[in-house]
Scaffold this motif. Structure first.
Motif, mmCIF file in Angstrom:
data_model
loop_
_atom_site.group_PDB
_atom_site.id
_atom_site.type_symbol
_atom_site.label_atom_id
_atom_site.label_comp_id
_atom_site.label_asym_id
_atom_site.label_seq_id
_atom_site.Cartn_x
_atom_site.Cartn_y
_atom_site.Cartn_z
ATOM 1 N N ASP A 7 4.571 8.244 3.965
ATOM 2 C CA ASP A 7 4.396 7.522 5.305
ATOM 3 C C ASP A 7 5.204 7.539 6.403
ATOM 4 N N ILE A 8 6.370 7.676 6.692
ATOM 5 C CA ILE A 8 7.135 8.102 6.982
ATOM 6 C C ILE A 8 7.362 9.036 7.799
ATOM 7 N N LEU A 49 16.458 -6.206 -0.414
ATOM 8 C CA LEU A 49 15.478 -5.491 0.211
ATOM 9 C C LEU A 49 14.524 -5.385 1.214
ATOM 10 N N VAL A 50 13.664 -7.095 1.691
ATOM 11 C CA VAL A 50 12.818 -7.062 2.727
ATOM 12 C C VAL A 50 14.188 -7.393 3.994
ATOM 13 N N LEU A 95 13.833 -1.830 9.319
ATOM 14 C CA LEU A 95 13.530 -0.017 9.369
ATOM 15 C C LEU A 95 12.132 -0.323 10.173
ATOM 16 N N LEU A 96 11.396 -1.498 10.083
ATOM 17 C CA LEU A 96 10.454 -1.602 10.995
ATOM 18 C C LEU A 96 10.999 -1.682 12.013
ATOM 19 N N LEU A 97 12.267 -2.498 12.467
ATOM 20 C CA LEU A 97 12.543 -2.930 13.796
ATOM 21 C C LEU A 97 12.882 -1.854 14.514
ATOM 22 N N PHE A 151 5.214 -2.697 5.344
ATOM 23 C CA PHE A 151 5.911 -2.668 4.806
ATOM 24 C C PHE A 151 6.692 -2.146 3.671
ATOM 25 N N TRP A 152 5.366 -1.953 3.158
ATOM 26 C CA TRP A 152 5.837 -1.069 1.257
ATOM 27 C C TRP A 152 6.895 -0.082 1.717
#
Length: 125
Positions: A24-25, A74-75, A81-83, A100-101
């Motif tokens: 999913d990346i 980790l969060v 990475l999402l940003l 997110f996961w």
């Protein structure tokens, strides 16, 4: 300057491993050259996000970092990475992290690969 280039290439390699291992990346492009250029630009964005935004987020989340004995990192890595994915989308780059996961797993992979590469590569600071 050389150290900056080495760190950017290490980030690009870590991002490439994450896109290879996590379905999913997504990194899309017409050919290998376009994908490589996109990875390098995304690595630059990721580096800027980690230098500017990450310390601020860590400072504000210090109580959670202490409470979770550092596991909240980790969060934070997932959020960075999402940003990076969001900024890449705004800049019309073909890099996307879905959810997110997925970002947690991708951030973990990127952290491990970056650490390993930085242990092997020379540091000129």
């Amino acid at each position: 300057m050389t150290n900056f280039l080495i760190k950017t290439l290490a980030n690009a390699a870590a991002l490439a491993v994450a896109t290879w291992l996590v379905g999913d990346i997504a990194l899309t492009g017409a050919d290998t050259g376009e994908k490589t250029l996109t990875l390098i630009v995304v690595a630059l964005i990721f580096g800027v996000v980690n230098v500017i935004v990450k310390p601020i987020v860590k400072l504000f989340s210090l109580p959670l970092l202490i409470l979770t004995l550092g596991l909240f990192t980790l969060v934070i890595n997932a959020l960075m990475l999402l940003l990076t994915s969001w900024l890449s989308d705004k800049l019309d780059l073909s890099f996307h992290v879905e959810g997110f996961w997925t970002a947690v797993l991708g951030g973990l992979i990127i952290s491990i690969v970056s650490w390993a590469l930085n242990m092997v590569l020379p540091d000129r600071d």
